[in-house]
Design an enzyme around this catalytic site. Structure first.
Site, PDB file in Angstrom:
ATOM      1  N   HIS A 260      -5.063   0.189  10.839  1.00  0.00           N
ATOM      2  CA  HIS A 260      -6.039  -0.811  10.372  1.00  0.00           C
ATOM      3  C   HIS A 260      -5.724  -2.209  10.891  1.00  0.00           C
ATOM      4  CE1 HIS A 260      -7.988   2.059   7.819  1.00  0.00           C
ATOM      5  NE2 HIS A 260      -6.918   2.240   7.062  1.00  0.00           N
ATOM      6  N   ASP A 296      -6.234  10.317  10.523  1.00  0.00           N
ATOM      7  CA  ASP A 296      -6.110   9.705   9.189  1.00  0.00           C
ATOM      8  C   ASP A 296      -7.501   9.743   8.542  1.00  0.00           C
ATOM      9  OD1 ASP A 296      -4.150   7.479   7.649  1.00  0.00           O
ATOM     10  OD2 ASP A 296      -6.296   7.151   7.323  1.00  0.00           O
ATOM     11  N   HIS A 298      -9.010   7.598   6.935  1.00  0.00           N
ATOM     12  CA  HIS A 298      -9.713   6.325   7.107  1.00  0.00           C
ATOM     13  C   HIS A 298      -9.948   6.037   8.585  1.00  0.00           C
ATOM     14  CE1 HIS A 298      -7.300   5.910   3.312  1.00  0.00           C
ATOM     15  NE2 HIS A 298      -8.469   5.470   2.857  1.00  0.00           N
ATOM     16  N   ASP A 387      -3.698  11.744   4.887  1.00  0.00           N
ATOM     17  CA  ASP A 387      -4.458  11.477   3.664  1.00  0.00           C
ATOM     18  C   ASP A 387      -5.798  12.215   3.635  1.00  0.00           C
ATOM     19  OD1 ASP A 387      -5.271   9.812   5.698  1.00  0.00           O
ATOM     20  OD2 ASP A 387      -4.977   7.942   4.597  1.00  0.00           O
TER      21      ASP A 387
HETATM   22  C1  X5A Z   1      -3.121   3.531   6.340  1.00  0.00           C
HETATM   23  C2  X5A Z   1      -4.089   3.822   5.230  1.00  0.00           C
HETATM   24  C3  X5A Z   1      -5.577   2.971   3.564  1.00  0.00           C
HETATM   25  C4  X5A Z   1      -6.068   1.689   3.007  1.00  0.00           C
HETATM   26  C5  X5A Z   1      -6.947   1.888   1.791  1.00  0.00           C
HETATM   27  C6  X5A Z   1      -7.257   0.572   1.169  1.00  0.00           C
HETATM   28  N1  X5A Z   1      -4.654   2.778   4.642  1.00  0.00           N
HETATM   29  N2  X5A Z   1      -8.004   0.728  -0.043  1.00  0.00           N
HETATM   30  O1  X5A Z   1      -4.271   4.974   4.872  1.00  0.00           O
HETATM   31 ZN    ZN Z   2      -5.601   6.343   5.667  1.00  0.00          ZN
END
Ligand code: X5A
Ligand code: ZN
Length: 519
Positions: A260, A296, A298, A387
């Site tokens: 991110h 991931d 996200h 995740d």
């Molecule tokens: C690296 C990662 C997740 C961020 C979620 C914020 N970040 N709500 O999995």
């Molecule tokens: Zn993530």
């Protein structure tokens, strides 16, 4: 410290609907809807008019869900309050192991009950001729942790690496099979390969403070800048060694995560973009084309931004998107890169949670592998968050260790083993340690076997993959037959979808979803 404060206040998340997403985030990250916002405002953990009695609670080591003090096993995931998960990862008994090891108590237990308590590494045979696999890890990355001021632990916690390392060791995956490369800190000049000078300075400046924040969810303590330099340096060195042929492949067990992190902003638990830095290292070691595949849950908005207009780095991401309502909100299939990089970003956006192995494999088979074969990368980096794994408290997806193993295997075959795996997110300790072990075995040359013969994506998975296919066919050759096949599956599934109470998580061809265990 003026510039630091300014930088710390930057929160560059621009979702289409910030309100809806914040609520979702708070709920998913901290388990208690809205609670966190209250703390931000008044700094208290509880409100006396709401909680007349203060209930003692404990937070599950495995999944950080809160539990009442009189329970000994987690109501969410079943983990025992004092299980050995930090030492043994997924091989620790979920229940307390003493019971089964105590011969007095064991006399009264049935064989199957004993088996429930004792877990053994599954049998497997390492390939003796396997070229070397390197692990990148350094205990100083455990020093990065949130200074506790909130009532709920932060999901991105040092225990993540403890559990993974514990699981790998207990499974016998280290001794003699892997080599460890010594970690080193990335230099500030290296960090500026992908980050702005002021970003690097802002992260460095956090070491002067006991606690600082980039936005509301990305913490730093005195050691975070060190940990972030080590994470980046470890990825750079592993990648360089792979491109130079000194090792076959590598697994960077690093934190803080990176995908991110934008060129000028830390966010989403990420400080420096480790995978992006590894890609730059590959290019400077002589690779002409680099691929980053990000599984991931996200979207890796940072990685995508860094290489947006760069045709030498292909960025491929599978992520929960929910029409922009899932963190960080970016990663629609229509985001394909800009300028020279147009066609070099490939996004597969899941419209909902509940996505599992078969959807991921369907995406690999129909979009990812065809594109990757045409791009023919010299180096491949997996931004490996775990995740999307079954049991993850943030992701809400269903991927199993075997799913991760098969994805790794597909890339392994294509790259003749030359892969760098970089840890990103993943917050259920059992899920991440089992998944990391499954991926490492593939790196060591152990095949996960054939993909089961009959499998089907869900309607939601099919929808996302066919959308990505249609968009990417402007830039890459996508087999006409598989496009046609998907269209047919789609229209048939649309009818079924309406019959099946509009549940997009139904497999496209079967009513048997009901029988499958729900995570
Ligand atoms: C690296 C990662 C997740 C961020 C979620 C914020 N970040 N709500 O999995
Ligand atoms: Zn993530």
């Amino acid at each position: 410290m003026d510039c630091v404060k300014e930088d710390l206040e930057i929160e560059d998340v621009s979702p289409p609907n910030a309100e809806g997403k914040d609520l979702e985030d708070t709920k998913q990250t901290y388990g208690h809807e809205g609670e966190w916002m209250d703390e931000e405002e008044d700094g208290k953990d509880w409100k006396s008019d709401v909680n007349v009695e203060i209930m003692a609670e404990w937070f599950c080591t495995n999944c950080i869900d809160s539990n009442p003090d009189d329970e000994s096993c987690c109501g969410q995931c079943g983990e025992h309050r004092n299980s050995g998960i930090l030492e043994q990862g997924y091989l620790a008994s979920r229940d307390l192991p003493e019971k089964a090891n105590d011969m007095e108590q064991r006399k009264d237990m049935s064989d199957s009950e004993i088996k429930l308590h004792l877990t053994f590494p599954p049998l497997w045979t390492p390939q003796t001729d396997a070229a070397s696999t390197a692990i990148g890890f350094d205990e100083r990355m455990l020093l990065h942790s949130e200074v506790q001021t909130k009532s709920h632990p932060h999901p991105e916690r040092p225990d993540r690496l403890r559990a993974i390392m514990g699981g790998l060791s207990a499974a016998g995956l280290f001794s003699g099979l892997c080599c460890m490369i010594p970690s080193r800190e990335a230099t500030l000049a290296e960090l500026e390969w992908v980050h702005s000078h002021s970003h690097v300075e802002a992260v460095e400046a956090t070491s002067l403070h006991e606690a600082s924040y980039f936005g509301r969810d990305t913490y730093a303590n005195n050691y975070s800048a060190l940990a972030a330099r080590l994470a980046a340096g470890t990825c750079i060195d592993l990648m360089t060694a792979i491109v130079k042929g000194q090792i076959l492949n590598g697994f960077a067990l690093v934190r803080p995560p990176g995908h991110h992190a934008l060129s000028a902003t830390a966010m989403g638990f990420c400080l420096h973009n480790n995978a992006a830095l590894a890609a730059k290292a590959a290019l400077s070691a002589g690779a002409k084309k680099v691929m980053i595949i990000d599984w991931d849950v996200h979207h890796g908005n940072g990685t995508q931004e860094i290489f947006d207009s760069d045709s030498s780095v292909l960025y491929v991401s599978l992520h929960r998107h929910q029409a922009g309502f899932f963190y960080p909100g970016t990663g629609a299939a229509s985001e394909v890169g800009i300028k020279d990089g147009e066609g070099f970003s490939v996004n597969i956006p899941w419209p909902c949670g509940g996505i599992g192995d078969e959807d991921y494999l369907f995406a690999f088979q129909n979009v990812i592998m065809p594109i990757v074969e045409q791009f023919a990368p010299d180096a491949t980096i997996i931004s490996a968050g775990f995740d999307a794994a079954k049991g993850d408290p943030l992701g809400g997806c269903q991927v199993t260790p075997s799913g991760y193993a098969h994805m790794t295997q597909l890339l392994y075959s294509l790259m003749k083993g030359k892969l760098l795996v970089v840890l990103e997110g993943g917050y259920n300790l059992r899920s991440i340690s089992a998944s990391a072990a499954a991926v490492l075995k593939v790196l060591l040359g152990v095949s996960p076997g054939e993909i089961p013969p009959s499998w089907q994506p869900t309607f939601a998975g099919l929808l996302a993959v066919s959308e990505a296919c249609v968009i990417q066919s402007r830039y890459w050759k996508i087999d006409r037959m598989s496009l046609l096949n998907m269209q047919m599956l789609l229209s048939a599934a649309e009818t079924k979808f309406k019959e099946n109470k509009n549940d997009p998580r139904q497999p496209v061809s079967g009513p048997q979803a009901e029988d499958q265990p729900q995570g």
